[in-house]
Design an enzyme around this catalytic site. Structure first.
Site: not given
Ligand code: AP5
Length: 216
Positions: A13, A160, A171
Site C-alpha cells: 500500500k 521497524r 498484525r
Molecule cells: P509496503 O509498501 O511498505 O507495504 P504496506 O502495505 O504499506 O505495509 P505496512 O507494513 O507499511 O502496512 P501496515 O498496514 O502494517 O503498517 P502501517 O504503517 O500502516 O511494502 C512492504 C515491503 O515490501 C517494503 O519493504 C517494500 O519495498 C516491499 N514491497 C512492496 N511492494 C512489493 C512488491 N510488489 N514486490 C516485492 N516487494 C514489495 O501501520 C503500522 C501500525 O500503526 C499498525 O500496526 C497500527 O498499530 C498503527 N496504525 C496505523 N494505522 C492505523 C489505523 N488506521 N488504526 C489503528 N492503528 C493504526
C-alpha cells in the site's frame, strides 16, 4: 480523487501510494507514518500509540479518527488524497463516510491489495526504514544505493519494531479480525477494485493506473 488503499501489512500500500501521489499529484495520507512521526516527536499521541504499534495491535479508533480527519482538512487534500492504512475498522470507515458526506466529497474508489498472507512475511522481515522518516527500502526487492544506508540522509537504516516475525503474525491476525470486514463494507457500496498484489512493484502500479485510466 479520493482513494483508499486497503490490504494486509506488507501488501504494498505504502509503496504504491508514493508512486500514485507522483503521477496524480494528490498526497499520500498514511496513518502509520503520521503515528510514527508522533512517536519520533514524543507527543502525547505518540507516547500513547507506541505500545499498540510495537505489539502489532491497532491504536484505539478515536485517536486515529481524530488524527486522520484533522489531516485531510489541510489544504493539500483539497483536490483529493490517497488513504494508506486507514480505515482499518468498521468504526473508522463509518466515521470517514460521515465526515466526507457532510462535505459532499465521498470516496471515489477503494483499491484492495489481494495477496496470500503467508507471502508477506519475507517482504516485511526484509524492510529497512530511515530512523529520520526519509523513506523505506527492502534488502532484496528495493535495496538502497549503499546497503544499510538511507539514500536521502546517510543514516544507518533500521528495522521497524513491528517487523519482527512474532509481531508480523499479530498484525496479520489483527488484519483478519478487524480490517478484512471492510472488503464487504466497500463492496456493498460498489467502490471496491481488486489488484493482484503478488506481482512486481511495476506490475501492481500498472494495474492501479489501468483502473484509474478506465474510470476516473
Ligand atoms: P509496503 O509498501 O511498505 O507495504 P504496506 O502495505 O504499506 O505495509 P505496512 O507494513 O507499511 O502496512 P501496515 O498496514 O502494517 O503498517 P502501517 O504503517 O500502516 O511494502 C512492504 C515491503 O515490501 C517494503 O519493504 C517494500 O519495498 C516491499 N514491497 C512492496 N511492494 C512489493 C512488491 N510488489 N514486490 C516485492 N516487494 C514489495 O501501520 C503500522 C501500525 O500503526 C499498525 O500496526 C497500527 O498499530 C498503527 N496504525 C496505523 N494505522 C492505523 C489505523 N488506521 N488504526 C489503528 N492503528 C493504526
Amino acid at each position: 480523487m479520493r482513494v483508499i488503499f486497503l490490504g494486509p501489512p506488507g501488501s504494498g500500500k505504502g509503496t504504491q501510494a508514493k508512486r500514485l501521489q507522483e503521477t496524480r499529484r494528490i498526497p499520500q495520507v498514511s496513518t502509520g507514518d503520521l503515528l510514527r512521526q508522533a512517536v519520533r516527536d514524543g507527543t502525547e499521541l505518540g507516547r500513547e500509540a507506541k505500545g499498540y504499534m510495537d505489539s502489532g495491535g491497532l491504536v484505539p479508533d478515536q485517536l486515529v479518527i481524530d488524527l486522520l480527519l484533522e489531516r485531510i482538512e489541510q489544504d493539500d487534500c483539497e483536490n483529493g488524497f490517497i488513504l494508506d492504512g486507514f480505515p482499518r475498522t468498521v468504526k473508522q470507515a463509518d466515521a470517514l463516510e460521515q465526515a466526507l458526506a457532510a462535505k459532499a466529497k465521498p470516496i471515489d474508489a477503494v483499491i484492495n491489495f489481494e495477496i496470500e498472507l503467508g507471502i508477506l512475511v519475507e517482504r516485511l522481515v526484509g524492510r529497512r526504514v530511515c530512523p529520520k522518516g526519509h523513506g523505506e527500502w527492502h534488502v532484496k526487492f528495493n535495496p538502497p544505493r549503499t546497503a544499510g544506508i538511507c539514500d536521502v540522509c546517510g543514516e544507518a537504516l533500521i528495522q521497524r519494531e513491528d517487523d519482527q516475525e512474532d509481531r508480523i503474525r499479530t498484525r496479520m491476525e489483527t488484519y483478519r479480525r478487524d480490517t478484512e470486514p471492510l472488503i464487504g463494507f466497500y463492496r456493498q457500496r460498489d467502490l471496491l477494485h481488486g489488484v493482484n498484489a503478488l506481482g512486481s512493484m511495476q506490475d501492481v502500479s500498472e494495474q492501479i493506473e489501468a483502473i484509474f485510466a478506465e474510470r476516473y
